[in-house]
Design a protein around this motif. Structure first.
Motif, PDB file in Angstrom:
ATOM      1  N   GLU A 329     131.532  52.352 -48.012  1.00  0.00           N
ATOM      2  CA  GLU A 329     130.811  52.727 -48.996  1.00  0.00           C
ATOM      3  C   GLU A 329     129.934  52.007 -49.658  1.00  0.00           C
ATOM      4  OE1 GLU A 329     131.678  55.178 -52.781  1.00  0.00           O
ATOM      5  OE2 GLU A 329     132.998  56.187 -50.935  1.00  0.00           O
ATOM      6  N   ASN A 330     129.011  51.766 -49.777  1.00  0.00           N
ATOM      7  CA  ASN A 330     128.540  50.264 -50.624  1.00  0.00           C
ATOM      8  C   ASN A 330     128.143  50.722 -51.898  1.00  0.00           C
ATOM      9  OD1 ASN A 330     129.157  48.413 -48.173  1.00  0.00           O
ATOM     10  ND2 ASN A 330     127.399  48.767 -47.466  1.00  0.00           N
ATOM     11  N   TYR A 331     127.381  51.410 -52.268  1.00  0.00           N
ATOM     12  CA  TYR A 331     127.024  51.571 -53.140  1.00  0.00           C
ATOM     13  C   TYR A 331     127.150  52.992 -53.794  1.00  0.00           C
ATOM     14  CZ  TYR A 331     124.425  47.116 -51.440  1.00  0.00           C
ATOM     15  OH  TYR A 331     124.553  46.725 -51.258  1.00  0.00           O
ATOM     16  N   PRO A 332     127.447  53.206 -55.465  1.00  0.00           N
ATOM     17  CA  PRO A 332     127.676  54.318 -55.746  1.00  0.00           C
ATOM     18  C   PRO A 332     125.757  55.228 -55.766  1.00  0.00           C
ATOM     19  CG  PRO A 332     129.537  53.017 -56.431  1.00  0.00           C
ATOM     20  CD  PRO A 332     128.293  52.306 -55.994  1.00  0.00           C
ATOM     21  N   ASP A 333     126.464  56.289 -56.186  1.00  0.00           N
ATOM     22  CA  ASP A 333     124.683  56.731 -56.762  1.00  0.00           C
ATOM     23  C   ASP A 333     123.629  56.024 -55.972  1.00  0.00           C
ATOM     24  OD1 ASP A 333     125.771  58.586 -58.363  1.00  0.00           O
ATOM     25  OD2 ASP A 333     126.743  57.805 -59.976  1.00  0.00           O
ATOM     26  N   PRO A 334     123.786  55.918 -54.994  1.00  0.00           N
ATOM     27  CA  PRO A 334     122.142  54.876 -54.108  1.00  0.00           C
ATOM     28  C   PRO A 334     120.531  54.956 -54.367  1.00  0.00           C
ATOM     29  CG  PRO A 334     123.194  56.257 -52.235  1.00  0.00           C
ATOM     30  CD  PRO A 334     124.228  56.476 -53.644  1.00  0.00           C
ATOM     31  N   LEU A 335     120.813  56.150 -54.478  1.00  0.00           N
ATOM     32  CA  LEU A 335     119.014  56.759 -54.993  1.00  0.00           C
ATOM     33  C   LEU A 335     118.750  56.507 -56.416  1.00  0.00           C
ATOM     34  CD1 LEU A 335     118.637  59.835 -52.831  1.00  0.00           C
ATOM     35  CD2 LEU A 335     118.640  57.827 -52.904  1.00  0.00           C
ATOM     36  N   VAL A 336     119.513  56.116 -57.101  1.00  0.00           N
ATOM     37  CA  VAL A 336     119.608  56.003 -58.818  1.00  0.00           C
ATOM     38  C   VAL A 336     118.994  54.339 -58.650  1.00  0.00           C
ATOM     39  CG1 VAL A 336     120.679  55.730 -60.942  1.00  0.00           C
ATOM     40  CG2 VAL A 336     121.111  57.635 -59.613  1.00  0.00           C
ATOM     41  N   PHE A 337     118.278  54.205 -59.509  1.00  0.00           N
ATOM     42  CA  PHE A 337     117.595  52.287 -59.888  1.00  0.00           C
ATOM     43  C   PHE A 337     118.795  52.158 -61.116  1.00  0.00           C
ATOM     44  CE2 PHE A 337     116.138  49.143 -61.871  1.00  0.00           C
ATOM     45  CZ  PHE A 337     115.097  47.940 -60.806  1.00  0.00           C
ATOM     46  N   ASP A 338     119.494  51.485 -60.647  1.00  0.00           N
ATOM     47  CA  ASP A 338     120.625  50.467 -61.708  1.00  0.00           C
ATOM     48  C   ASP A 338     120.086  48.851 -61.843  1.00  0.00           C
ATOM     49  OD1 ASP A 338     122.223  49.571 -63.500  1.00  0.00           O
ATOM     50  OD2 ASP A 338     123.535  50.477 -62.546  1.00  0.00           O
ATOM     51  N   GLY A 339     119.156  48.070 -62.515  1.00  0.00           N
ATOM     52  CA  GLY A 339     118.525  46.828 -62.603  1.00  0.00           C
ATOM     53  C   GLY A 339     119.870  46.021 -62.399  1.00  0.00           C
ATOM     54  N   PHE A 340     121.110  46.554 -63.701  1.00  0.00           N
ATOM     55  CA  PHE A 340     121.976  45.433 -63.656  1.00  0.00           C
ATOM     56  C   PHE A 340     123.607  46.222 -62.966  1.00  0.00           C
ATOM     57  CE2 PHE A 340     120.281  45.746 -68.089  1.00  0.00           C
ATOM     58  CZ  PHE A 340     119.503  44.340 -67.917  1.00  0.00           C
ATOM     59  N   ARG A 341     122.694  46.719 -61.576  1.00  0.00           N
ATOM     60  CA  ARG A 341     123.819  47.271 -60.774  1.00  0.00           C
ATOM     61  C   ARG A 341     124.573  45.270 -60.381  1.00  0.00           C
ATOM     62  NH1 ARG A 341     124.444  51.229 -56.938  1.00  0.00           N
ATOM     63  NH2 ARG A 341     123.143  51.890 -57.592  1.00  0.00           N
ATOM     64  N   PHE A 342     123.843  44.716 -59.570  1.00  0.00           N
ATOM     65  CA  PHE A 342     124.548  43.444 -59.248  1.00  0.00           C
ATOM     66  C   PHE A 342     125.418  42.262 -60.448  1.00  0.00           C
ATOM     67  CE2 PHE A 342     121.618  45.569 -56.107  1.00  0.00           C
ATOM     68  CZ  PHE A 342     122.947  44.814 -55.039  1.00  0.00           C
TER      69      PHE A 342
END
Length: 375
Positions: A329-342
Motif C-alpha cells: 500500500e504505497n499511496y493513501p488516496d492515490p487518485l487525489v492530487f496532494d502536492g505536498f504528499r512527499f
C-alpha cells in the motif's frame, strides 16, 4: 520483483536490446548509435560534472526564452502549452549542449523537436515490416535521413572548427568551450570522429532530453493551474530560499515543497503505462517461480503502481510481452492530487537524503525507471 528486474544481469534481461527493437535504432539512428553508446557515459560524466559551472548560462536562457515565447501581458493570453514549452526546453537545453548562437537558431531548435517525433513515427512504420524488409522501409519510407542531413548542415562547421583547433593547439587549447562538442571530442576516437557520427550523438542527446522534460513540465503547469491552493505556499518557499541562498543548483535542494509538488505531478500524470522495458535474452526465473521465456519483452506497470493503494501482485503473459505489478500500500488516496504528499513524508524522516525526493529511485516510485538504466 521490481528489485529483481533491476538487478538482473544484462546478458539475461537487456535494456538496450529492448530500446533497439522499440525504436529500430539500426534504421532510424544508424549503426553508429546501434553498436556504440559511448555518448551515454559522456552524459553521465562530463555533462553532469559541468552542470554547476554552466547553471547560470542555462538559467539565463530559460528566462530569455520565457520572455520571448510567453511574454508578460496585461490581459489574458492563450498559449499552446506543450509546443511552447518544447521550444523553451529545446533552446535552454542547447544553451548547455551547443551554446550560443546556435541554440537561438529557430531551424536548429525545431529540428531537435521534430527529430524525436520523426524517429518514433519511423520506428512504428519499420516495425510493420518483416526483418528482411526493414532496411528498405527505413531508407525509403521515413524522413529520418533528411533530418540527419539537416542537422549536419548546422553542426559540421562547428565540429570542423573544433577539430582544426585541436589539431593545431592540442585538446586543451585556450578558450575551449565547456559544451557537448568538447565532451564528445574528449572521448571520441577513430571513426567516432566523423561529422556524421558526432552529429548523431548531439541528436540522440537531444532525443533523450527535450520531449520527456517538456511533457513533465507541461503536466506540472496544468496541475498548478488546476490546484491553485498550493500556489501561496510554493511561492513563499521559493522566495524565501532565493532570498537566503540565492538561485543555484544547490539551493533547489532546499525547495522541499516544490520538489514534492513536481513529484506528485509525475506520480499522477507521468509518461506512459509501463517503464523498465527489457528484452529477455535467456530464460529468466523470478524468486516466486515465474519464468519469463527467452524472446519476450518485460516491463513494470508503473501507472498501476502509482494509482492503486491496494496490495496486489499479478503477472500476465501476452504474445510478446510480460508486464507485472507487485507492491504494497504505497499511496493513501492515490487518485487525489496532494502536492505536498512527499514533503509531509520527508518531515517524518531525519535530516539528510530522503527517498521521498524527486530524484530518489525507489521500488514505489519508478517514473524514471529503477537501477543503472534509469533515466
Amino acid at each position: 520483483m521490481v528489485d529483481e528486474l533491476r538487478k538482473a544481469p544484462d546478458d539475461y534481461i537487456n535494456f538496450r536490446e529492448a530500446a533497439v527493437e522499440m525504436i529500430q535504432t539500426l534504421y532510424t539512428m544508424g549503426p553508429e548509435v546501434r553498436y556504440d553508446n559511448y555518448h551515454v557515459e559522456v552524459v553521465k560524466s562530463s555533462l553532469t560534472r559541468s552542470l554547476v559551472e554552466r547553471f547560470p548560462d542555462v538559467q539565463n536562457e530559460i528566462a530569455a526564452a520565457f520572455e520571448e515565447y510567453i511574454p508578460a501581458t496585461e490581459d489574458w493570453t492563450s498559449v499552446p502549452a506543450l509546443p511552447t514549452i518544447m521550444k523553451i526546453v529545446s533552446r535552454s537545453s542547447n544553451r548547455l549542449f551547443v551554446g550560443l548562437p546556435l541554440c537561438w537558431n529557430a531551424d536548429y531548435r525545431d529540428l531537435n523537436i521534430e527529430f524525436t517525433i520523426d524517429v518514433i513515427r519511423a520506428a512504428r512504420t519499420i516495425n510493420l515490416y518483416p526483418n528482411f524488409l526493414k532496411p528498405f522501409a527505413g531508407r525509403y519510407l521515413t524522413n529520418v535521413e533528411s533530418q540527419i542531413q539537416r542537422a549536419m548542415a548546422h553542426l559540421r562547421p562547428i565540429f570542423e572548427e573544433r577539430l582544426e583547433k585541436e589539431a593545431e593547439y592540442g585538446r586543451d587549447w585556450p578558450g575551449r568551450p565547456n559544451d557537448a562538442f568538447s565532451w564528445l571530442l574528449d572521448t571520441a576516437e577513430g571513426k567516432q570522429r566523423t561529422i556524421r557520427d558526432l552529429t548523431m550523438r548531439i541528436l540522440v542527446i537531444n532525443f533523450a532530453a527535450i520531449h520527456t522534460t517538456s511533457m513533465a513540465f507541461t503536466q506540472i503547469l496544468f496541475d498548478l493551474a488546476a490546484n491553485p491552493a498550493f500556489v501561496p505556499a510554493l511561492r513563499e518557499e521559493v522566495e524565501r530560499v532565493i532570498r537566503e541562498e540565492g538561485l543555484s543548483k544547490i539551493s533547489f535542494h532546499k525547495m522541499v515543497k516544490l520538489d514534492s509538488f513536481i513529484k506528485e505531478s509525475q506520480r499522477l500524470g507521468g509518461n506512459g503505462a509501463v517503464v523498465m522495458q527489457r528484452k529477455v535474452l535467456k530464460d529468466f526465473t523470478f524468486s516466486d517461480g515465474t519464468v519469463v521465456p527467452k524472446g519476450n519483452d518485460i516491463a513494470v506497470a508503473n501507472f498501476a503502481m502509482h494509482h492503486d493503494e491496494v496490495e496486489c501482485s499479478y503477472s500476465a503473459f501476452g504474445k510478446q510481452t510480460l508486464m507485472f505489478l507487485s507492491h504494497q500500500e504505497n499511496y493513501p488516496d492515490p487518485l487525489v492530487f496532494d502536492g505536498f504528499r512527499f514533503s509531509k513524508m520527508r518531515e517524518k524522516q531525519s535530516e539528510g537524503f530522503s527517498k521521498h525526493q524527486m530524484v530518489a529511485l525507489t521500488h514505489e516510485y519508478i517514473v524514471f525507471g529503477h537501477g543503472k538504466h534509469a533515466w
